[in-house]
Design a protein around this motif. Structure first.
Motif, short mmCIF file in Angstrom:
data_model
loop_
_atom_site.label_atom_id
_atom_site.label_comp_id
_atom_site.label_asym_id
_atom_site.label_seq_id
_atom_site.Cartn_x
_atom_site.Cartn_y
_atom_site.Cartn_z
N ASP A 177 -4.89 4.38 -11.86
CA ASP A 177 -6.17 5.11 -11.97
C ASP A 177 -7.00 4.59 -13.13
OD1 ASP A 177 -6.30 6.86 -9.91
OD2 ASP A 177 -5.70 8.64 -11.05
N LYS A 221 4.12 9.15 -9.97
CA LYS A 221 2.88 9.70 -10.56
C LYS A 221 2.44 8.85 -11.75
CE LYS A 221 3.36 14.39 -9.03
NZ LYS A 221 3.53 15.78 -9.29
N ARG A 249 9.00 11.43 -4.95
CA ARG A 249 9.55 12.23 -6.08
C ARG A 249 10.91 11.72 -6.54
NH1 ARG A 249 7.82 18.51 -4.99
NH2 ARG A 249 5.58 18.12 -4.89
N SER A 305 0.84 -1.20 0.00
CA SER A 305 0.00 0.00 0.00
C SER A 305 0.88 1.25 0.00
CB SER A 305 -0.90 0.00 1.24
OG SER A 305 -1.85 -1.03 1.14
N1 COS Z 1 -2.52 10.69 -10.29
C1 COS Z 1 -1.46 11.53 -10.43
N2 COS Z 1 -0.66 11.87 -9.38
C2 COS Z 1 -0.95 11.34 -8.18
C3 COS Z 1 -2.03 10.47 -7.97
C4 COS Z 1 -2.84 10.16 -9.09
N3 COS Z 1 -3.88 9.34 -8.99
N4 COS Z 1 -2.06 10.09 -6.67
C5 COS Z 1 -1.03 10.72 -6.07
N5 COS Z 1 -0.38 11.48 -6.98
C6 COS Z 1 0.77 12.35 -6.75
C7 COS Z 1 0.44 13.39 -5.68
O1 COS Z 1 -0.19 14.52 -6.26
C8 COS Z 1 1.81 13.71 -5.11
O2 COS Z 1 2.43 14.61 -5.99
P1 COS Z 1 3.50 15.71 -5.46
O3 COS Z 1 4.76 14.97 -5.19
O4 COS Z 1 3.65 16.65 -6.62
O5 COS Z 1 2.90 16.35 -4.26
C9 COS Z 1 2.54 12.38 -5.21
O6 COS Z 1 1.85 11.60 -6.21
C10 COS Z 1 2.53 11.63 -3.89
O7 COS Z 1 1.17 11.49 -3.49
P2 COS Z 1 0.75 11.15 -1.98
O8 COS Z 1 1.46 12.12 -1.07
O9 COS Z 1 -0.73 11.09 -1.91
O10 COS Z 1 1.44 9.73 -1.81
P3 COS Z 1 1.42 8.70 -0.63
O11 COS Z 1 2.78 8.14 -0.50
O12 COS Z 1 0.75 9.30 0.56
O13 COS Z 1 0.52 7.50 -1.23
C11 COS Z 1 -1.41 6.21 -1.81
C12 COS Z 1 -0.78 7.60 -1.55
C13 COS Z 1 -1.59 5.39 -0.55
C14 COS Z 1 -2.77 6.56 -2.40
C15 COS Z 1 -0.56 5.46 -2.86
O14 COS Z 1 0.67 5.04 -2.31
C16 COS Z 1 -1.25 4.23 -3.40
O15 COS Z 1 -2.10 4.33 -4.29
N6 COS Z 1 -0.90 3.07 -2.87
C17 COS Z 1 -1.43 1.81 -3.36
C18 COS Z 1 -0.52 1.30 -4.39
C19 COS Z 1 -1.13 0.15 -5.09
O16 COS Z 1 -2.18 0.25 -5.69
N7 COS Z 1 -0.41 -0.96 -5.03
C20 COS Z 1 -0.80 -2.12 -5.75
C21 COS Z 1 0.15 -2.26 -6.87
S1 COS Z 1 -0.47 -3.02 -8.27
S2 COS Z 1 -1.12 -4.74 -7.73
#
Ligand code: COS
Length: 398
Positions: free
Chosen positions: A245, A238, A186, A139
């Motif tokens: 997404d 990203k 990043r 996650s």
């Molecule tokens: N589209 C584009 N950019 C995105 C985004 C999206 N859907 N979601 C996050 N970002 C960007 C944010 O805007 C942020 O950008 P900046 O660095 O410019 O601020 C950056 O990515 C980091 O985002 P955030 O701070 O929300 O990251 P976190 O580490 O808190 O993680 C979650 C957020 C938990 C939502 C993310 O890690 C996630 O989706 N985890 C699950 C992963 C997953 O699906 N694993 C299964 C793998 S495939 S079986």
């Protein structure tokens, strides 16, 4: 079995005539396919071959590179996954991995990378995979430790990825690795790593309750050309999120297909099972359960079709629209998978002992659905995504 259970919803206003034809033609094709699924790797390869030959994989890539439509169409992906999952969750898996494993190339690849990989994905001659997760970074994808370092025209990857779907049978992997370890999310970059690259070992198969190809990848001084970098340096997190997404709404659709199948199995069983001098379906208790199951499926379906429609028809270029779509896809994935688990459990309960008999459709659906609540963002991750979005929208309105 009638196709109505998997095509009835195509009349909803989310879909156009092209979608309706796609759903009907796919249902007619897949019902005639018999694949021996006792060996998950062999079966997956066979499904990819057939899906490629019949042209269905063309929906995974844009038309310029052998695809069916100018751009990836979320509603087409939803229809494809829902229909395939209704008949065979492994067929759905094989289809989905071609999309997920090539999505980052479609979004960010150079034209040389698109030429090299996408048409093979669409034809089924190249098997694709997406390698993000690690043992301590599921996650929390940003916590990955796999490291990529550049030296001249070469990149060296060291580390390990796990829970990689298509691992061991893929021809290439989209791998996400740290290129600036101090920079958190990043400091991650994506790379295309061919499966035969020296220093990559993808032979460790992971066995799971609903068998499908899954492996751990080990990178030990794995060398790839610098031209294998996918998208911007340090733009990989990203890119991974954008790829996920696109496909989250389609995971929801796969859950819908399985839930619709469970409901169809439950109805058929209830109509034929004699009990206390009447049929199981004649009891109000049974009717109440069937009603609840149908409503749970439709609730997940509306969220799923809405998410796909938003991406196709409103788009994600505007930041507010992109945020709305991300939240809508997360809602769809969370509700459709959670609801499908409940529906399948209720269907199994209705089958009594037959529901747990190994080899019955309900028994395999009960195992098949479970992982969907975990992979491509667990339910708890979807809750976080939705919660953050709600807070942001509320603050913006205040
Ligand atoms: N589209 C584009 N950019 C995105 C985004 C999206 N859907 N979601 C996050 N970002 C960007 C944010 O805007 C942020 O950008 P900046 O660095 O410019 O601020 C950056 O990515 C980091 O985002 P955030 O701070 O929300 O990251 P976190 O580490 O808190 O993680 C979650 C957020 C938990 C939502 C993310 O890690 C996630 O989706 N985890 C699950 C992963 C997953 O699906 N694993 C299964 C793998 S495939 S079986």
């Amino acid at each position: 079995m009638s196709h109505a259970a998997v095509t009835g919803h195509l009349a909803l206003p989310f879909f156009n005539a092209g979608h309706q034809a796609l759903g009907r033609e796919l249902a007619a094709w897949v019902v005639g396919q018999q694949v021996d699924e006792s060996d998950d790797r062999a079966a997956c390869r066979e499904w990819v071959r057939r899906l490629g030959e019949a042209g269905w994989l063309r929906y995974c890539v844009p038309a310029e590179f052998g695809g069916a439509l100018p751009e990836l169409d979320s509603r087409a992906l939803v229809i494809l996954r829902e229909t395939l999952a209704y008949y065979s969750p492994l067929a759905d898996f094989a289809f989905a991995m071609q999309g997920l494993g090539s999505g980052a190339i479609t979004l960010a690849g150079t034209s040389a990378q698109k030429q090299r990989y996408l048409s093979g994905v669409a034809q089924g001659s190249l098997l694709a995979a997406f390698a993000l997760s690690e043992a301590d970074a599921g996650s929390d994808a940003g916590a990955m430790a796999t490291r990529a370092t550049r030296s001249g025209d070469e990149i060296t990857i060291d580390g390990s990825k796990t829970w990689i779907s298509n691992g061991g049978i893929a021809d290439y992997y989209c791998v996400f690795a740290k290129t600036d370890p101090q920079a958190g999310t990043r400091g991650i970059t994506a790379f295309i790593v061919d499966a035969d690259s020296a220093g990559l070992d993808d032979s460790e198969h992971i066995e799971v309750m609903a068998p499908h190809p899954l492996a751990t990848l080990k990178f030990a001084q794995c060398r790839i050309p610098a031209s294998a970098q996918l998208g911007e340096l340090n733009g990989g997190f990203k890119l991974a999120m954008r790829t996920l997404d696109i496909f989250r709404a389609s995971v929801a659709a796969a859950a819908l297909g399985m839930a619709r199948r469970a409901l169809a199995e439950a109805i058929t069983y209830a109509q034929n099972r004699p009990m206390f001098g009447q049929r199981l379906a004649d009891f109000q208790l049974t009717q109440a359960k069937l009603g609840e199951m149908a409503a749970l499926i439709d609730a997940g379906a509306m969220l799923t079709y809405r998410a796909a429609w938003l991406r196709d028809c409103v788009g994600t270029d505007d930041p507010a629209a992109a945020q709305a779509y991300t939240a809508a896809a997360a809602m769809a994935k969370m509700c459709a998978t959670e609801n499908a688990q409940r529906v399948i459990d209720m269907a199994l309960q209705m089958h009594g002992g037959m529901g747990v008999k190994r080899g019955s459709k309900i028994e395999s659906l009960y195992r098949d659905i479970r992982a969907l609540r975990i992979y491509e963002g667990a339910t708890e991750v979807q809750q976080l995504i939705i919660g953050k979005s709600v807070l942001r929208s509320f603050s913006a309105q205040a």
